[in-house]
Design an enzyme around this catalytic site. Structure first.
Site, mmCIF file in Angstrom:
data_model
loop_
_atom_site.group_PDB
_atom_site.id
_atom_site.type_symbol
_atom_site.label_atom_id
_atom_site.label_comp_id
_atom_site.label_asym_id
_atom_site.label_seq_id
_atom_site.Cartn_x
_atom_site.Cartn_y
_atom_site.Cartn_z
ATOM 1 N N ASN A 85 2.024 13.552 -3.835
ATOM 2 C CA ASN A 85 3.003 12.462 -3.864
ATOM 3 C C ASN A 85 3.672 12.410 -5.231
ATOM 4 O OD1 ASN A 85 0.134 11.173 -3.686
ATOM 5 N ND2 ASN A 85 1.248 9.507 -4.618
ATOM 6 N N ASP A 86 3.673 11.295 -5.918
ATOM 7 C CA ASP A 86 4.565 11.059 -7.062
ATOM 8 C C ASP A 86 4.581 12.165 -8.124
ATOM 9 O OD1 ASP A 86 3.974 8.706 -5.749
ATOM 10 O OD2 ASP A 86 3.313 7.631 -7.519
ATOM 11 N N GLN A 102 0.813 13.765 -8.328
ATOM 12 C CA GLN A 102 -0.307 13.218 -7.577
ATOM 13 C C GLN A 102 -0.720 14.250 -6.533
ATOM 14 O OE1 GLN A 102 -1.594 9.441 -7.829
ATOM 15 N NE2 GLN A 102 -1.298 10.687 -9.656
ATOM 16 N N ARG A 144 -0.862 -0.653 -12.665
ATOM 17 C CA ARG A 144 -0.815 0.814 -12.704
ATOM 18 C C ARG A 144 0.512 1.416 -13.176
ATOM 19 N NH1 ARG A 144 -1.278 -0.724 -7.296
ATOM 20 N NH2 ARG A 144 0.533 -0.275 -5.994
ATOM 21 N N ASP A 145 0.476 2.752 -13.230
ATOM 22 C CA ASP A 145 1.642 3.625 -13.402
ATOM 23 C C ASP A 145 2.298 3.517 -14.783
ATOM 24 O OD1 ASP A 145 0.997 4.167 -10.782
ATOM 25 O OD2 ASP A 145 2.643 3.027 -9.914
ATOM 26 N N GLU A 188 6.103 -0.407 -8.107
ATOM 27 C CA GLU A 188 5.310 0.735 -8.555
ATOM 28 C C GLU A 188 6.148 1.605 -9.490
ATOM 29 O OE1 GLU A 188 2.256 1.567 -4.936
ATOM 30 O OE2 GLU A 188 4.198 2.489 -4.653
ATOM 31 N N TRP A 220 6.326 6.733 2.262
ATOM 32 C CA TRP A 220 4.952 6.384 2.630
ATOM 33 C C TRP A 220 4.797 6.040 4.115
ATOM 34 C CZ3 TRP A 220 0.979 8.089 0.377
ATOM 35 C CH2 TRP A 220 0.908 8.222 -1.016
HETATM 36 C C1 FRU Z 1 3.239 5.321 -5.638
HETATM 37 C C2 FRU Z 1 1.749 5.144 -5.849
HETATM 38 C C3 FRU Z 1 1.464 4.703 -7.255
HETATM 39 C C4 FRU Z 1 0.054 5.174 -7.456
HETATM 40 C C5 FRU Z 1 0.031 6.480 -6.707
HETATM 41 C C6 FRU Z 1 -1.283 6.815 -6.063
HETATM 42 O O1 FRU Z 1 3.571 6.197 -4.631
HETATM 43 O O2 FRU Z 1 1.242 4.230 -4.903
HETATM 44 O O3 FRU Z 1 1.647 3.317 -7.478
HETATM 45 O O4 FRU Z 1 -0.275 5.331 -8.814
HETATM 46 O O5 FRU Z 1 1.042 6.366 -5.709
HETATM 47 O O6 FRU Z 1 -1.269 8.127 -5.563
#
Ligand code: FRU
Length: 491
Positions: free
Chosen positions: A21-22, A39, A146-147, A199, A285
């Protein structure tokens, strides 16, 4: 990884195997090498068990997979999203004898569900990381914190971090002299679209066309709750004084009019003041864990790299984030069609022999006046074998649209078909549509990135022909079209 599969993008990054993902930790080093972390679940094709995967590139299209950069420690830990910077002056104290030390900031999902901000550092230029013994560097005893994204602020000689208190719709700004000790500076709360949570915030200085005003944007991703469903990125143009971000207005500006552009991040260390460069996750998502690429052992690709800056396209919507492909011409392999005086008519391209299956196209109308803003530029991509089609187009000076509904390799209630955006004619006499089509991703651009759409699509057999058509264009205007094959970054 095997990058031969029919669904594999050839000029976009996708992981060798497993789930991505990210984008995380993006920076460019002092040799001009771009580092992309992401990710990554290396053990399954669904989200979870998150590590930081790693890849490098010199052109942002041709990627080399590197070893996993950051691993979870104790059972139940995950390494969530974050960022990285280079610390040439050793402000952190991690790098006594070098100028290319890299510091990464990530969210540690602790086994008890608490999310803390942690640091890891690399003395080998960003390949292997050591977790800082003083972790966490920020702990708010929250399961929704987070993030971290870190930048350097020259005027105050300080490092700046932004983080999300996700379900409080709050972006917090923190400052630090040394990347380890962080002091709270201010909050930016409840702006724009909220969705369920904020996020992946990004704060970045960005040039404004025709102005010396040192602008910033604060970019915030929300999920779920996008206008089209699921996840989306929005941004706020404004000013930043080292502690506080002040938006120019209260408008919510959506970054992309497709459904598959999320968690965008800007590279740290892009030289000069001409532009920034970003990459986003090209998925949503709502259905990312279900897309059919798992049959090839992988899920999710990144967007193409984008060149970004701000411009006042019209008075009605000032401070538009321009987002166009970054130097995609470097990937052109061959001209498949070109006509610079098409008038009303069409070009047909059979690209079934193009091994990459990846194209770039452009259709441009020039010589427009306020009274000749008529006509359309449309395209259809199709599979000769299955008859599946992907279509899109633009009305000169008006709406642009995309329809992925006639590809049949994926059926999901959230995988909606049609996207559109209202046009913004800037009075410059020109209207342009362009796009990258890469097997299972299309990115569409209006007027060189004034608007853009990222959309994944899954034909059951590869698309292999394209028709580009101009119709209803005023005789005083000129139509030029071109289609180029893109060389594969993988094969
Ligand atoms: C965004 C997210 C972030 C988190 C990550 C987890 O897509 O939900 O907020 O850090 O993905 O994989």
């Amino acid at each position: 990884g095997d990058y031969n599969g029919n669904l594999r993008p050839q000029v976009h990054y996708s992981p060798p195997t497993g789930f991505m993902n990210d984008p995380n930790g993006m920076f460019v080093d002092d040799t001009g090498l771009y580092h992309l972390y992401y990710q990554y679940n290396p053990t399954d094709t669904v989200a979870g068990n998150v590590h930081w995967g790693h890849a490098t590139s010199r052109d942002l299209y041709t990627w080399e997979n590197q070893r996993i950069a950051i691993f979870p420690g104790a059972p139940g830990e995950q390494i969530f999203s974050g960022s990285a910077v280079v610390d040439p002056n050793n402000t952190s104290g991690f790098f006594p004898n070098q100028t290319n030390g890299v510091v990464a900031f990530y969210t540690l999902l602790n086994p008890n569900g608490v999310q803390t901000q942690d640091v890891a550092y690399s003395t080998d230029g960003g390949y292997a990381f050591t977790k800082y013994s003083g972790n966490p560097v920020l702990d708010a005893n929250s399961t929704q914190f987070r993030d971290p994204k870190v930048i350097w602020h020259t005027e105050t000689g300080s490092w700046i971090m932004v983080t999300a208190f996700a379900q409080e719709y709050t972006i917090s700004i923190w400052t630090s002299p040394n990347l380890r000790e962080w002091t709270f500076a201010s909050n930016f709360s409840h702006h724009g679209l909220l969705g369920l949570q904020y996020e992946c915030p990004n704060l970045v200085q960005i040039p404004m066309n025709g102005s010396d005003d040192p602008m910033y944007i604060l970019y915030i991703s929300i999920n779920p709750g996008a206008p089209l469903g699921g996840s989306v990125g929005q941004y706020f143009p404004g000013h930043f004084n080292g502690t506080h971000f002040t938006p120019v207005d209260s408008a919510a500006r959506i970054a992309d009019f497709g459904k598959d552009n999320y968690a965008g991040q800007f590279f740290y260390g892009v030289p000069g003041t001409q532009h920034q460069i970003s990459i986003a996750w090209a998925s949503n998502w709502q259905y990312t864990n279900l897309v059919p690429t798992a049959s090839e052992g992988w899920r999710s690709a990144m967007s193409a790299p984008r060149r970004n800056y701000l411009a006042n396209v019209t008075d009605r919507i000032p401070y538009q984030l321009i987002s166009e492909p970054y130097e995609v011409q470097s990937m052109f392999s061959e001209e498949l069609a070109f006509n610079d005086s098409l008038a009303n008519g069409s070009v047909f391209v059979d690209y079934s022999v193009l091994q990459s299956g990846a194209l770039y196209f452009e259709a441009n109308v020039t010589g427009l006046t306020e009274t000749s803003l008529t006509g359309t530029l449309n395209f259809t991509l199709s599979s000769v074998i299955s008859g599946e089609v992907l279509r899109g187009g633009t009305t000169i000076g008006g709406d642009t649209w995309l329809d992925r509904g006639k590809t049949s390799g994926f059926d999901n209630v959230y995988f909606t078909d049609k996207f559109s955006v209202t046009g913004l004619y800037d009075g410059a006499g020109e209207w342009r549509i362009s796009g990258i089509i890469d097997r299972t991703i299309i990115e569409l651009f209006v007027n060189g990135g004034e608007q853009s759409a990222t959309s994944i699509f899954f034909p059951s057999s590869p698309l292999d022909t394209m028709i580009l058509r101009a119709g209803g264009i005023d005789g005083s205007a000129t139509v030029s079209v071109g289609v180029w094959g893109l060389r594969s970054g993988w094969l």
